[in-house]
Write an enzyme that holds these catalytic residues in place. Structure first.
Site, PDB file in Angstrom:
ATOM      1  N   ASP A 147      47.299  26.766  43.479  1.00  0.00           N
ATOM      2  CA  ASP A 147      46.226  26.506  44.450  1.00  0.00           C
ATOM      3  C   ASP A 147      46.038  25.012  44.592  1.00  0.00           C
ATOM      4  O   ASP A 147      45.640  24.533  45.639  1.00  0.00           O
ATOM      5  CB  ASP A 147      44.828  27.068  44.123  1.00  0.00           C
ATOM      6  CG  ASP A 147      44.694  28.012  42.971  1.00  0.00           C
ATOM      7  OD1 ASP A 147      45.303  29.067  43.050  1.00  0.00           O
ATOM      8  OD2 ASP A 147      43.942  27.682  42.041  1.00  0.00           O
TER       9      ASP A 147
ATOM     10  N   HIS B 175      44.531  27.312  39.491  1.00  0.00           N
ATOM     11  CA  HIS B 175      45.903  27.731  39.217  1.00  0.00           C
ATOM     12  C   HIS B 175      46.809  26.607  39.715  1.00  0.00           C
ATOM     13  O   HIS B 175      46.477  25.937  40.692  1.00  0.00           O
ATOM     14  CB  HIS B 175      46.323  28.960  40.019  1.00  0.00           C
ATOM     15  CG  HIS B 175      45.587  30.227  39.733  1.00  0.00           C
ATOM     16  ND1 HIS B 175      44.411  30.552  40.330  1.00  0.00           N
ATOM     17  CD2 HIS B 175      45.915  31.292  38.949  1.00  0.00           C
ATOM     18  CE1 HIS B 175      44.030  31.758  39.919  1.00  0.00           C
ATOM     19  NE2 HIS B 175      44.921  32.223  39.077  1.00  0.00           N
TER      20      HIS B 175
ATOM     21  N   HIS C 221      36.298  42.959  36.374  1.00  0.00           N
ATOM     22  CA  HIS C 221      37.391  43.580  35.625  1.00  0.00           C
ATOM     23  C   HIS C 221      36.834  44.555  34.597  1.00  0.00           C
ATOM     24  O   HIS C 221      37.405  45.623  34.367  1.00  0.00           O
ATOM     25  CB  HIS C 221      38.242  42.516  34.926  1.00  0.00           C
ATOM     26  CG  HIS C 221      38.932  41.592  35.873  1.00  0.00           C
ATOM     27  ND1 HIS C 221      39.750  40.567  35.458  1.00  0.00           N
ATOM     28  CD2 HIS C 221      38.928  41.535  37.225  1.00  0.00           C
ATOM     29  CE1 HIS C 221      40.220  39.922  36.509  1.00  0.00           C
ATOM     30  NE2 HIS C 221      39.727  40.483  37.588  1.00  0.00           N
TER      31      HIS C 221
HETATM   32  C1  XLS Z   1      42.420  37.995  39.402  1.00  0.00           C
HETATM   33  C2  XLS Z   1      42.009  37.097  38.344  1.00  0.00           C
HETATM   34  C3  XLS Z   1      42.479  35.641  38.440  1.00  0.00           C
HETATM   35  C4  XLS Z   1      42.311  34.961  37.126  1.00  0.00           C
HETATM   36  C5  XLS Z   1      43.092  33.705  36.965  1.00  0.00           C
HETATM   37  O1  XLS Z   1      41.989  39.159  39.492  1.00  0.00           O
HETATM   38  O2  XLS Z   1      40.623  37.174  38.250  1.00  0.00           O
HETATM   39  O3  XLS Z   1      41.821  34.996  39.458  1.00  0.00           O
HETATM   40  O4  XLS Z   1      40.972  34.667  36.854  1.00  0.00           O
HETATM   41  O5  XLS Z   1      44.451  33.933  37.125  1.00  0.00           O
HETATM   42 CA    CA Z   2      38.646  39.781  40.088  1.00  0.00          CA
HETATM   43 CA    CA Z   3      39.219  36.046  37.036  1.00  0.00          CA
END
Ligand code: XLS
Ligand code: CA
Ligand code: CA
Length: 444
Positions: free
Chosen positions: A111, A108, A278
């Site tokens: 980071d 990102h 997710h």
């Molecule tokens: C957060 C996400 C994030 C994405 C990128 O839950 O996984 O890390 O992969 O923004």
């Molecule tokens: Ca995650």
């Molecule tokens: Ca992710």
């Protein structure tokens, strides 16, 4: 490529060299047991199939904080001042990538470089750090799998970024996406990710969902157009997640995002980046969300991690479950591979505080996917698995079944056939036969 074991003035992981492949007979925790980069599986090497990436945020920025306490890992690149830390961190990161032997990384904007409210300062910081990362890419041969912008941490994004009800925030989000796209292009990044962390709502009473989704599509189209105008040729990936941090997130799962992309004409430039944890948060298996994305022709990349079967939150653990990795690689191999790769969006546990734990965690994930690859490949090419699946649908391959599948029979024709043919014979689904076959190949 340099043969020096570290990049900058300091070695951040002393005592750890290039991680070797030693096979399953080895007890060395700092060696691969299965992942053998040059080993061929089918027509490609493991390295070419798996396209592993290390993520910048968890591995080098996340010291293990949780809602109840601060980080526990003492990173030797923390210098007490944001830019000095960022500069030391990039050296530590490239030392880590090189020793681990992965081809890719992901980041990102904030980071890689320190954030700043002032737009000019933010852009300057990112340009400076992208230039440093570029030098280190050239020195090591490392490549950028994808870049992204963090549009969820800063308080200004508390009501969303591209879907924020306030246009001022939507336009401020564009600063970061524009800069992160420019950095991605400068670094030869293959793709670009949108994870809509706060693109959703906390409360439907105050939310015009239809309007927010229209703005979201407009924003994504604008980002695509800008990316293309500066020479970005890769795919834009949407990363689905159903909730956390918001009560509801618009990129809920693969099926939702596929529908959204088609509804807004974005399906040619956008694909999906599926994260295991997710998928499970949305009530699916990892394999399910991969399969839905793949069936739409939209499976581009994977965030490789796992959740916890007992906890309903996003634990981002390293992937070690072989059933998950076999299931994932079945989907990936059937579609002929990924244009993206396998990014370890995963963090060692808060209690894992040694620097070697960062290596051990990645080694475990790489071995788990390498084994998943081998088993999935064997199931697809040397076992009856695919034939069994085809046979299950054989009644659609010829005769009336084929005529139906090709749209040549109406409802009355179907009913007339059933009247003529009588009660269908029972056909077992044979679930246990598949499960046993998978175990048999896992144990080989
Ligand atoms: C957060 C996400 C994030 C994405 C990128 O839950 O996984 O890390 O992969 O923004
Ligand atoms: Ca995650
Ligand atoms: Ca992710």
């Amino acid at each position: 490529m340099s043969t020096q074991p570290f990049i900058g003035a300091q070695e951040y992981f002393p005592g750890i060299g290039a991680i070797p492949y030693e096979g399953t007979g080895s007890d060395n925790p700092l060696a691969f047991k299965v992942y053998d980069a040059q080993k061929r599986v089918g027509g490609r090497t493991m390295r070419e199939h798996l396209r592993f990436a290390v993520c910048y945020w968890h591995t080098f920025c996340n010291a293990g904080h949780d809602p109840f306490g601060p980080g526990t890992r003492r990173f030797p690149w923390e210098k007490g001042e944001p830019m000095a830390t960022a500069e030391a961190r990039v050296d530590a990161a490239f030392e880590f990538f090189t020793k681990l032997g992965v081809p890719y990384y992901c980041f990102h904007d904030i980071d890689l470089a320190p954030d700043a409210d002032d737009v000019g300062q933010y852009e300057k910081n990112l340009r400076h750090m992208a230039a440093m990362a570029g030098e280190r890419q050239r020195a090591t041969g490392m490549k950028l799998l994808w870049g992204t912008a963090n549009l969820f941490s800063h308080p200004r994004y508390m009501n969303g970024a591209a879907t924020n009800p306030d246009f001022a925030v939507v336009s401020r989000a564009a600063v970061q996406v524009k800069a992160a796209l420019e950095a991605t292009v400068e670094l030869g990044g293959e793709h670009y990710v949108f994870w809509g962390g706060r693109e959703g709502y906390a409360c439907l009473h105050n939310t015009d969902m239809k309007r927010e989704l229209e703005h979201f599509a407009r924003f994504l189209a604008a980002a695509r157009d800008y990316g293309r105008s500066i020479g970005f040729e890769g795919k834009f990936f949407i990363e689905p997640k159903p909730m956390e941090p918001m009560k509801h997130q618009y990129d809920f799962d693969s099926a939702t995002v596929a529908g959204f992309l088609h509804a807004h004409g974005l399906q040619d430039d956008f694909m999906l980046n599926i994260e295991a944890n997710h998928a499970t948060l949305s009530g699916h298996t990892f394999e399910h969300d991969l399969q839905v994305a793949s069936d739409h022709g939209l499976l581009g990349s994977i965030d490789a991690n796992r959740g916890n079967a007992q906890n309903g939150w996003d634990t981002d653990q390293f992937p070690t479950e072989l059933y998950d990795t076999v299931g994932a690689m079945l989907v990936v191999l059937r579609q002929g591979g990924l244009v993206g790769g396998l990014n370890f969006d995963a963090k060692p546990r808060r209690e894992s505080t040694d620097m070697e734990d960062l290596f051990i965690a990645h080694i475990g994930g790489m071995d788990a996917f390498a084994r998943g690859l081998e088993v999935a490949h064997a199931l697809l090419t040397a076992s009856p698995w695919e034939q069994w699946r085809r046979d299950r649908y054989a009644s659609f391959d010829t005769g009336d079944g084929k005529a139906f599948a090709e749209g040549r029979l109406g409802l009355a024709d179907l009913a007339a056939l059933a009247t003529k043919n009588g009660e269908p014979a029972q056909a077992s689904g044979k679930q246990e036969r598949y499960e046993n076959l998978l175990n048999q190949y896992l144990l080989r």
